[in-house]
Write an enzyme that holds these catalytic residues in place. Structure first.
Site, PDB file in Angstrom:
ATOM      1  N   ARG A  89     -12.108   1.534  12.389  1.00  0.00           N
ATOM      2  CA  ARG A  89     -11.355   0.283  11.479  1.00  0.00           C
ATOM      3  C   ARG A  89     -10.327  -0.460  12.547  1.00  0.00           C
ATOM      4  O   ARG A  89      -9.726   0.187  13.228  1.00  0.00           O
ATOM      5  CB  ARG A  89     -10.670   1.368  10.739  1.00  0.00           C
ATOM      6  CG  ARG A  89      -9.886   0.398   9.774  1.00  0.00           C
ATOM      7  CD  ARG A  89      -8.882   1.454   8.880  1.00  0.00           C
ATOM      8  NE  ARG A  89      -8.003   0.360   8.003  1.00  0.00           N
ATOM      9  CZ  ARG A  89      -6.801   0.496   7.899  1.00  0.00           C
ATOM     10  NH1 ARG A  89      -6.186   1.719   8.132  1.00  0.00           N
ATOM     11  NH2 ARG A  89      -6.038  -0.251   7.171  1.00  0.00           N
ATOM     12  N   HIS A 178      -6.680  -4.554   3.377  1.00  0.00           N
ATOM     13  CA  HIS A 178      -7.715  -3.817   2.556  1.00  0.00           C
ATOM     14  C   HIS A 178      -9.069  -4.463   2.285  1.00  0.00           C
ATOM     15  O   HIS A 178      -9.539  -4.212   1.191  1.00  0.00           O
ATOM     16  CB  HIS A 178      -6.975  -3.429   1.084  1.00  0.00           C
ATOM     17  CG  HIS A 178      -5.523  -2.751   1.307  1.00  0.00           C
ATOM     18  ND1 HIS A 178      -4.512  -2.953   0.368  1.00  0.00           N
ATOM     19  CD2 HIS A 178      -5.244  -1.672   1.796  1.00  0.00           C
ATOM     20  CE1 HIS A 178      -3.475  -2.588   0.608  1.00  0.00           C
ATOM     21  NE2 HIS A 178      -3.908  -1.746   1.320  1.00  0.00           N
ATOM     22  N   HIS A 206      -6.867  -2.848  -5.345  1.00  0.00           N
ATOM     23  CA  HIS A 206      -6.701  -1.802  -4.842  1.00  0.00           C
ATOM     24  C   HIS A 206      -5.314  -1.097  -4.688  1.00  0.00           C
ATOM     25  O   HIS A 206      -4.361  -1.857  -4.178  1.00  0.00           O
ATOM     26  CB  HIS A 206      -6.812  -2.202  -3.058  1.00  0.00           C
ATOM     27  CG  HIS A 206      -6.894  -1.116  -2.086  1.00  0.00           C
ATOM     28  ND1 HIS A 206      -7.730  -0.605  -1.642  1.00  0.00           N
ATOM     29  CD2 HIS A 206      -5.512  -0.461  -1.782  1.00  0.00           C
ATOM     30  CE1 HIS A 206      -7.242   0.459  -0.774  1.00  0.00           C
ATOM     31  NE2 HIS A 206      -5.941   0.472  -0.806  1.00  0.00           N
ATOM     32  N   LEU A 207      -5.099  -0.092  -5.518  1.00  0.00           N
ATOM     33  CA  LEU A 207      -3.585   0.301  -5.633  1.00  0.00           C
ATOM     34  C   LEU A 207      -3.486   1.741  -5.125  1.00  0.00           C
ATOM     35  O   LEU A 207      -3.800   2.802  -5.641  1.00  0.00           O
ATOM     36  CB  LEU A 207      -3.502   0.403  -7.305  1.00  0.00           C
ATOM     37  CG  LEU A 207      -3.835  -0.663  -7.885  1.00  0.00           C
ATOM     38  CD1 LEU A 207      -3.434  -0.723  -9.598  1.00  0.00           C
ATOM     39  CD2 LEU A 207      -2.798  -1.862  -7.544  1.00  0.00           C
ATOM     40  N   GLY A 208      -2.991   1.749  -3.748  1.00  0.00           N
ATOM     41  CA  GLY A 208      -2.609   2.759  -3.038  1.00  0.00           C
ATOM     42  C   GLY A 208      -1.130   2.929  -2.530  1.00  0.00           C
ATOM     43  O   GLY A 208      -0.404   2.009  -3.492  1.00  0.00           O
ATOM     44  N   ARG A 239       7.029  -0.590  -0.069  1.00  0.00           N
ATOM     45  CA  ARG A 239       7.309  -2.300   0.502  1.00  0.00           C
ATOM     46  C   ARG A 239       7.407  -3.164  -0.854  1.00  0.00           C
ATOM     47  O   ARG A 239       7.062  -2.554  -2.130  1.00  0.00           O
ATOM     48  CB  ARG A 239       5.830  -2.509   0.871  1.00  0.00           C
ATOM     49  CG  ARG A 239       5.679  -2.102   2.322  1.00  0.00           C
ATOM     50  CD  ARG A 239       4.221  -2.636   2.717  1.00  0.00           C
ATOM     51  NE  ARG A 239       3.470  -1.481   3.056  1.00  0.00           N
ATOM     52  CZ  ARG A 239       2.171  -1.523   3.238  1.00  0.00           C
ATOM     53  NH1 ARG A 239       1.339  -2.853   3.109  1.00  0.00           N
ATOM     54  NH2 ARG A 239       1.210  -0.395   3.630  1.00  0.00           N
ATOM     55  N   LYS A 283       3.700   7.833  -6.466  1.00  0.00           N
ATOM     56  CA  LYS A 283       3.543   7.571  -7.844  1.00  0.00           C
ATOM     57  C   LYS A 283       3.509   8.901  -8.826  1.00  0.00           C
ATOM     58  O   LYS A 283       3.960   8.709  -9.774  1.00  0.00           O
ATOM     59  CB  LYS A 283       2.022   6.767  -8.124  1.00  0.00           C
ATOM     60  CG  LYS A 283       2.000   6.359  -9.249  1.00  0.00           C
ATOM     61  CD  LYS A 283       3.120   4.967  -9.743  1.00  0.00           C
ATOM     62  CE  LYS A 283       2.975   4.187 -11.028  1.00  0.00           C
ATOM     63  NZ  LYS A 283       2.678   5.008 -12.221  1.00  0.00           N
ATOM     64  N   GLY A 331      -5.778   5.455  -4.326  1.00  0.00           N
ATOM     65  CA  GLY A 331      -5.125   6.568  -4.956  1.00  0.00           C
ATOM     66  C   GLY A 331      -4.581   6.248  -6.254  1.00  0.00           C
ATOM     67  O   GLY A 331      -4.692   7.397  -7.220  1.00  0.00           O
ATOM     68  N   GLY A 333      -4.960   3.396  -8.427  1.00  0.00           N
ATOM     69  CA  GLY A 333      -5.899   3.174  -9.152  1.00  0.00           C
ATOM     70  C   GLY A 333      -7.039   3.968  -9.784  1.00  0.00           C
ATOM     71  O   GLY A 333      -7.670   3.794 -10.980  1.00  0.00           O
ATOM     72  N   ASN A 335      -6.575   7.285  -9.961  1.00  0.00           N
ATOM     73  CA  ASN A 335      -6.253   8.423 -10.689  1.00  0.00           C
ATOM     74  C   ASN A 335      -4.963   8.362 -11.723  1.00  0.00           C
ATOM     75  O   ASN A 335      -4.615   9.261 -12.348  1.00  0.00           O
ATOM     76  CB  ASN A 335      -5.434   9.436  -9.553  1.00  0.00           C
ATOM     77  CG  ASN A 335      -6.598   9.776  -8.665  1.00  0.00           C
ATOM     78  OD1 ASN A 335      -7.528  10.334  -8.875  1.00  0.00           O
ATOM     79  ND2 ASN A 335      -6.367   9.487  -7.204  1.00  0.00           N
ATOM     80  N   GLU A 384     -14.063   3.222   2.102  1.00  0.00           N
ATOM     81  CA  GLU A 384     -14.042   2.449   3.645  1.00  0.00           C
ATOM     82  C   GLU A 384     -14.982   3.163   4.531  1.00  0.00           C
ATOM     83  O   GLU A 384     -15.358   2.576   5.351  1.00  0.00           O
ATOM     84  CB  GLU A 384     -12.582   2.113   3.808  1.00  0.00           C
ATOM     85  CG  GLU A 384     -11.758   1.307   2.797  1.00  0.00           C
ATOM     86  CD  GLU A 384     -10.206   1.512   2.909  1.00  0.00           C
ATOM     87  OE1 GLU A 384      -9.958   2.421   2.282  1.00  0.00           O
ATOM     88  OE2 GLU A 384      -9.417   0.841   3.605  1.00  0.00           O
TER      89      GLU A 384
HETATM   90  P1  AMP Z   1      -3.765   5.953  -1.152  1.00  0.00           P
HETATM   91  O1  AMP Z   1      -2.801   5.309  -0.317  1.00  0.00           O
HETATM   92  O2  AMP Z   1      -4.983   5.253  -1.695  1.00  0.00           O
HETATM   93  O3  AMP Z   1      -4.068   7.520  -0.628  1.00  0.00           O
HETATM   94  O4  AMP Z   1      -2.907   6.390  -2.431  1.00  0.00           O
HETATM   95  C1  AMP Z   1      -1.722   6.900  -2.486  1.00  0.00           C
HETATM   96  C2  AMP Z   1      -1.126   6.979  -3.963  1.00  0.00           C
HETATM   97  O5  AMP Z   1      -1.867   7.333  -4.682  1.00  0.00           O
HETATM   98  C3  AMP Z   1       0.213   7.600  -4.025  1.00  0.00           C
HETATM   99  O6  AMP Z   1       1.405   6.772  -4.543  1.00  0.00           O
HETATM  100  C4  AMP Z   1       0.069   8.748  -4.949  1.00  0.00           C
HETATM  101  O7  AMP Z   1       1.066   9.213  -5.547  1.00  0.00           O
HETATM  102  C5  AMP Z   1      -0.959   8.204  -5.974  1.00  0.00           C
HETATM  103  N1  AMP Z   1      -1.807   8.968  -6.749  1.00  0.00           N
HETATM  104  C6  AMP Z   1      -2.852  10.009  -6.103  1.00  0.00           C
HETATM  105  N2  AMP Z   1      -3.098  10.893  -7.217  1.00  0.00           N
HETATM  106  C7  AMP Z   1      -2.417  10.471  -8.206  1.00  0.00           C
HETATM  107  C8  AMP Z   1      -2.349  10.751  -9.394  1.00  0.00           C
HETATM  108  N3  AMP Z   1      -3.189  11.712 -10.026  1.00  0.00           N
HETATM  109  N4  AMP Z   1      -1.556  10.061 -10.491  1.00  0.00           N
HETATM  110  C9  AMP Z   1      -0.741   9.221 -10.076  1.00  0.00           C
HETATM  111  N5  AMP Z   1      -0.924   8.571  -8.822  1.00  0.00           N
HETATM  112  C10 AMP Z   1      -1.676   9.443  -7.907  1.00  0.00           C
END
Ligand code: AMP
Length: 399
Positions: A89, A178, A206-208, A239, A283, A331, A333, A335, A384
């Site tokens: 990557r 992303h 893409h919501l992480g 951010r 989150k 993450g 998006g 969950n 990815e």
């Molecule tokens: P990522 O960068 O894709 O790994 O996403 C990380 C984000 O996903 C963090 O803000 C986590 O709190 C959120 N996340 C993971 N699991 C959950 C969940 N069950 N409910 C809400 N947010 C989540």
């Protein structure tokens, strides 16, 4: 054919070993706190087998060597020569690379040269390319660029409305981020919609911890919320996303700061969910605090959703027609049913209807809109690593 995908950060190394073209994950693992005496080495493989050890892993060379020696000692692979491709990557391919590319000396130099655009990433990634090239000389090394998916944006969408000399002289433009995730969910959504990807229009979310929204027209990126750097667009974990740039000198004056990098650091590391809530960038913590009545956490939740709705609305207009689907991934998006429901409800006047039951289910890929929703809404877990392995396999098979 065995292909390993590598996602290297400054203090972590994530990897997955695939059997291709079967797309089967043979093993995956990560090293956390790389560069310390207390690095954490984790692997999962076989039928739910796991290996974990905390040990000193001080250099990138020793990290890569350890991954490969453990692949052998855990009997995951018999001979390292069986690994025919290494997919890396790479965060920035500048304006040069519009697709994944076999890495030769010239490509490697270009990756290093783009370090100015992705200072935290490209240099480390290039270093790992050199390390794996030495350790696996028989394998084809491939770069999968995170912004390649946005290389074909129209200048109307990638240029900023500033003096054009900044683009002409210094390549100041929107690069996006992303891209590998947006590309994966685009391809997957076309399959789920049973349409050729070239006829598929989407808005992908893409919501992480980092987050971006993209408009996809005829399978290609039309626009994306990330900008010159990954500080732009919607609100994120730490951010700010888009702000009026005049805020920067104003804060400097008020806080008696002399170095602009301090404000940029605050916008990158102390803003978003963390800055608004004053609690956490995670989150889950925000959701728990909001449910317990914490007003700043509730405000952070609402602002987070609001920024997404504004981007989706503007991309809906830009697409010029109702998209075939909205896609939630990463993450949050994947969950966070609360975000999906709130965004869906805000778009109800555009014909979006979320099925609460499907929305509340956990984890898997699924349709979460009702049959009478005018646009389909899907949750598609991003992958990815598979995209990296697929590109690496395709290029390795051609070599
Ligand atoms: P990522 O960068 O894709 O790994 O996403 C990380 C984000 O996903 C963090 O803000 C986590 O709190 C959120 N996340 C993971 N699991 C959950 C969940 N069950 N409910 C809400 N947010 C989540």
């Amino acid at each position: 054919m065995l292909i390993i995908s590598i996602n290297a950060g400054s203090s972590s190394l994530k990897w997955q070993l695939f059997q291709m073209p079967a797309k089967k994950v043979i093993a995956k693992g990560m090293i956390d706190r790389l560069g310390t005496e207390q690095a954490e080495f984790k692997v999962s493989y076989g039928q739910g087998q796991k290996f974990k050890q905390t040990e000193a892993i001080l250099t990138k060379e020793s990290a890569a060597t350890l991954v490969l020696t453990r692949l052998k000692s855990l009997k995951i692979v018999e001979h390292l020569e069986a690994i025919k491709g290494v997919g890396h990557r790479v965060v920035s391919g500048g304006e040069v690379f519009d697709r994944s590319t076999v890495i030769d000396d010239h490509v490697l130099l270009q990756i290093e040269n783009f370090s100015e655009l992705a200072p935290l990433h490209n240099r480390t990634e290039a270093y790992f390319v050199r390390v794996f090239r030495d350790l696996l000389p028989q394998a084809c090394q491939v770069a999968v660029f995170d912004n390649a998916f946005f290389a074909h944006l129209d200048p109307i969408n990638y240029l900023y409305p500033i003096d054009k000399k900044y683009y002409d002289q210094y390549q100041v433009r929107k690069y996006g981020a992303h891209g590998t995730s947006h590309r994966y969910v685009t391809l997957r959504a076309a399959e789920l919609l049973d349409k050729p990807v070239t006829e598929t229009s989407l808005i992908t979310l893409h919501l992480g911890s980092g987050a971006s929204v993209s408009a996809i027209k005829s399978g290609q990126a039309l626009d994306t919320s990330m900008g010159f750097t990954p500080l732009a667009g919607i609100m994120m974990g730490t951010r700010s996303g888009d702000i009026d740039p005049s805020i920067i000198p104003y804060i400097m004056e008020k806080e008696h700061l002399t170095d602009v990098r301090e404000v940029i650091k605050a916008l990158n590391n102390q803003s978003g969910l963390l800055g608004v809530s004053g609690l956490s960038n995670d989150k889950r913590d925000i959701d728990a605090a909001a449910a317990a009545g914490n007003q700043r956490a509730q405000l952070a939740q609402e602002m987070f959703n609001n920024r997404i709705v504004k981007y989706v609305g503007s991309y809906w207009a830009l697409l010029g027609k109702t998209p075939d689907a909205l896609i939630f991934t990463a993450g949050i998006g994947e969950n966070d049913q609360g975000v999906r429901l709130a965004v869906g409800q805000a778009l109800a006047h555009l014909g979006v209807k979320i099925d609460p039951q499907a929305n509340d289910m956990r984890g898997q890929e699924r349709l979460i809109s009702t049959p009478d929703s005018q646009v389909k809404v899907y949750v598609i877990p991003t992958n990815e690593e598979l995209m990296i392995a697929q590109d690496t396999y395709d290029l390795t098979a051609k070599e």
